[in-house]
Design an enzyme around this catalytic site. Structure first.
Site, PDB file in Angstrom:
ATOM      1  N   GLY A 260       0.825  -1.212   0.000  1.00 57.25           N
ATOM      2  CA  GLY A 260       0.000   0.000   0.000  1.00 57.25           C
ATOM      3  C   GLY A 260       0.852   1.251   0.000  1.00 57.25           C
ATOM      4  O   GLY A 260       1.158   1.794   1.055  1.00 57.25           O
TER       5      GLY A 260
ATOM      6  N   GLY B 148       0.226   4.323  -0.665  1.00 60.13           N
ATOM      7  CA  GLY B 148      -0.553   5.562  -0.669  1.00 60.13           C
ATOM      8  C   GLY B 148       0.124   6.602   0.214  1.00 60.13           C
ATOM      9  O   GLY B 148       1.340   6.542   0.446  1.00 60.13           O
TER      10      GLY B 148
ATOM     11  N   GLY C  53       1.371   5.091   3.705  1.00 63.35           N
ATOM     12  CA  GLY C  53       2.354   4.050   3.435  1.00 63.35           C
ATOM     13  C   GLY C  53       3.669   4.653   2.958  1.00 63.35           C
ATOM     14  O   GLY C  53       4.755   4.243   3.378  1.00 63.35           O
TER      15      GLY C  53
ATOM     16  N   ASN D  95      -7.020   2.803   8.564  1.00 59.39           N
ATOM     17  CA  ASN D  95      -8.257   3.276   9.188  1.00 59.39           C
ATOM     18  C   ASN D  95      -9.154   2.078   9.435  1.00 59.39           C
ATOM     19  O   ASN D  95      -9.165   1.148   8.641  1.00 59.39           O
ATOM     20  CB  ASN D  95      -9.017   4.178   8.202  1.00 59.39           C
ATOM     21  CG  ASN D  95      -8.750   5.640   8.439  1.00 59.39           C
ATOM     22  OD1 ASN D  95      -8.171   6.037   9.450  1.00 59.39           O
ATOM     23  ND2 ASN D  95      -9.182   6.468   7.499  1.00 59.39           N
TER      24      ASN D  95
ATOM     25  N   ALA E 137      -1.698  13.688   5.096  1.00 60.57           N
ATOM     26  CA  ALA E 137      -1.014  13.828   3.800  1.00 60.57           C
ATOM     27  C   ALA E 137      -2.035  13.612   2.697  1.00 60.57           C
ATOM     28  O   ALA E 137      -3.054  12.953   2.908  1.00 60.57           O
ATOM     29  CB  ALA E 137       0.111  12.801   3.683  1.00 60.57           C
TER      30      ALA E 137
ATOM     31  N   LYS F  93      -9.851   6.488  17.636  1.00 63.70           N
ATOM     32  CA  LYS F  93      -9.760   6.841  16.207  1.00 63.70           C
ATOM     33  C   LYS F  93     -11.003   6.347  15.462  1.00 63.70           C
ATOM     34  O   LYS F  93     -11.572   7.057  14.621  1.00 63.70           O
ATOM     35  CB  LYS F  93      -8.479   6.218  15.632  1.00 63.70           C
ATOM     36  CG  LYS F  93      -8.341   6.255  14.131  1.00 63.70           C
ATOM     37  CD  LYS F  93      -7.697   7.523  13.644  1.00 63.70           C
ATOM     38  CE  LYS F  93      -7.412   7.456  12.144  1.00 63.70           C
ATOM     39  NZ  LYS F  93      -7.616   8.697  11.454  1.00 63.70           N
TER      40      LYS F  93
ATOM     41  N   ASN G 152     -13.735   8.553  13.290  1.00 63.56           N
ATOM     42  CA  ASN G 152     -14.003   8.232  11.889  1.00 63.56           C
ATOM     43  C   ASN G 152     -15.448   7.778  11.666  1.00 63.56           C
ATOM     44  O   ASN G 152     -16.021   8.020  10.599  1.00 63.56           O
ATOM     45  CB  ASN G 152     -13.034   7.155  11.371  1.00 63.56           C
ATOM     46  CG  ASN G 152     -11.627   7.661  11.192  1.00 63.56           C
ATOM     47  OD1 ASN G 152     -10.665   6.984  11.536  1.00 63.56           O
ATOM     48  ND2 ASN G 152     -11.461   8.867  10.659  1.00 63.56           N
TER      49      ASN G 152
ATOM     50  N   ASN H  69     -16.609  10.648   9.060  1.00 66.03           N
ATOM     51  CA  ASN H  69     -16.462  10.163   7.685  1.00 66.03           C
ATOM     52  C   ASN H  69     -17.798   9.900   6.984  1.00 66.03           C
ATOM     53  O   ASN H  69     -18.013  10.421   5.878  1.00 66.03           O
ATOM     54  CB  ASN H  69     -15.553   8.918   7.655  1.00 66.03           C
ATOM     55  CG  ASN H  69     -14.124   9.251   8.052  1.00 66.03           C
ATOM     56  OD1 ASN H  69     -13.879  10.265   8.696  1.00 66.03           O
ATOM     57  ND2 ASN H  69     -13.182   8.416   7.685  1.00 66.03           N
TER      58      ASN H  69
ATOM     59  N   ASN I 232     -15.127  18.556   6.357  1.00 64.03           N
ATOM     60  CA  ASN I 232     -15.255  18.168   7.773  1.00 64.03           C
ATOM     61  C   ASN I 232     -15.847  19.304   8.612  1.00 64.03           C
ATOM     62  O   ASN I 232     -16.728  19.094   9.445  1.00 64.03           O
ATOM     63  CB  ASN I 232     -13.891  17.762   8.338  1.00 64.03           C
ATOM     64  CG  ASN I 232     -13.324  16.532   7.651  1.00 64.03           C
ATOM     65  OD1 ASN I 232     -13.974  15.948   6.785  1.00 64.03           O
ATOM     66  ND2 ASN I 232     -12.119  16.136   8.011  1.00 64.03           N
TER      67      ASN I 232
HETATM   68  O1  KPL Z   1      -9.120  10.372   9.458  1.00 68.84           O
HETATM   69  C1  KPL Z   1      -9.802  11.143   8.837  1.00 68.84           C
HETATM   70  C2  KPL Z   1     -10.275  10.676   7.505  1.00 68.84           C
HETATM   71  O2  KPL Z   1     -10.653  11.483   6.671  1.00 68.84           O
HETATM   72  O3  KPL Z   1     -10.234   9.447   7.299  1.00 68.84           O
HETATM   73  C3  KPL Z   1     -10.217  12.466   9.437  1.00 68.84           C
HETATM   74  C4  KPL Z   1      -9.602  12.596  10.813  1.00 68.84           C
HETATM   75  C5  KPL Z   1     -11.711  12.531   9.541  1.00 68.84           C
HETATM   76  C6  KPL Z   1      -9.682  13.652   8.665  1.00 68.84           C
HETATM   77  O4  KPL Z   1     -10.300  13.872   7.456  1.00 68.84           O
END
Ligand code: KPL
Length: 291
Positions: free
Chosen positions: A13, A15, A18, A100, A125, A175, A179, A183, A193
């Site tokens: 990965g 990206g 990574g 994530n 990033a 986390k 999310n 999200n 956001n």
């Molecule tokens: O982790 C994020 C994501 O977009 O996956 C946040 C913290 C919401 C930042 O955009």
């Protein structure tokens, strides 16, 4: 004791996260190769403050054994990629997951001695072609084993904001909670956001999702602080101009990570006899492909 040069990492990965992590491994003196369906080397430039700072060229290892694996794939890609890689994984492979969501490895038949570490980061990033623009190097909580394996000793010095956590579960759930609120709502309302803080229906929806999380999590996680609304509002404020990763995937017609975020949460809750109707609602709406 391992020296970094004798510890060979493979990256799955390449990206944003990574690539940034691969650069930190290289700075710590480890050799890093990529695992990629194509044979061409992966070229990336890391840029900070719009200045190209560093070029990386990762050769692709088509068939060698994999002992140290940096896993930075998106949730839906994880299982198929790992299933294909299983014959190459050492019995005691060490996997550093930088992803994530949760539960991506649950259905993968990893070798018996596999060791898993999780890295939960607030770095930021974005990528434009082969250039990864690093916008924030904040902190990364790493853990999931009693102590840092000897082979990883050179790493913390080259990873800004590294924090070791033998028990990584609280960081993973914090986390995931953030999310699971920001999200899906940014994808549903097609907004950035910060636009969730509208003092109106979006913010009310945010509070509803957050409230369900705070009611459910203490059933399986000790010491949950119950402050998800505040956590999510703070992150929405701090990343106000961002397009969340889920909104970006949704708009691009890609499969989103919702099954590993809200889906994982709903499945955990239902094992404890708890229903999360607001989370089920966003899950149903966003599980359908947008195009
Ligand atoms: O982790 C994020 C994501 O977009 O996956 C946040 C913290 C919401 C930042 O955009």
């Amino acid at each position: 004791m391992n020296t970094a040069a004798s510890v060979h990492w493979h990256l799955l990965g390449a990206g944003n996260m990574g690539t940034l992590a691969a650069s930190r491994l290289l700075h710590a003196g480890y050799p890093v190769q990529a695992l990629h369906p194509q044979a061409r080397p992966i070229d990336r430039t890391l840029s900070r403050n719009d200045q190209p700072m560093e070029s990386l060229r990762l050769a692709v290892d088509p068939d060698g054994p994999v002992q140290y694996l940096l896993l930075a794939l998106k949730g839906p890609q994880t299982r198929p990629a790992l299933d294909a890689l299983l014959p190459r994984l050492a019995n005691d492979v060490l996997i550093l997951c930088l992803q994530n969501g949760m539960g991506m490895l649950d259905d993968v038949a990893l070798p018996g001695g596999a060791r898993i570490l999780h890295a939960i980061t607030t770095d930021g990033a974005w990528r434009d072609g082969n250039t990864v623009h690093v916008v924030a190097e904040n902190s990364t909580e790493v853990g999931g084993m009693n102590s840092l394996p000897d082979a990883l000793e050179p790493l913390p010095a080259c990873w800004p904001g590294w924090q070791w956590r033998a028990d990584i579960a609280p960081a993973q759930w914090r986390k995931l909670a953030i999310n699971a609120v920001i999200n899906p709502l940014t994808a549903l309302y097609d907004c950035r956001n910060g636009d969730l803080l509208d003092q109106g229906p979006r913010q009310a929806h945010l509070a509803k999702l957050a409230g369900e999380i705070d009611a459910a999590l203490p059933h399986w996680l000790e010491h949950w602080p119950g402050n998800t609304t505040q956590l999510a509002e703070t992150v929405a404020q701090q990343t106000a101009g961002n397009t969340s990763s889920m909104r970006a995937d949704w708009l691009a017609g890609r499969e989103t990570e919702i099954d590993f975020i809200n889906g994982y949460l709903v499945r955990c809750a239902s094992r404890h006899g708890i229903e999360l109707p607001a989370h089920r609602g966003v899950l149903e709406k966003l599980s359908r492909r947008p195009h």
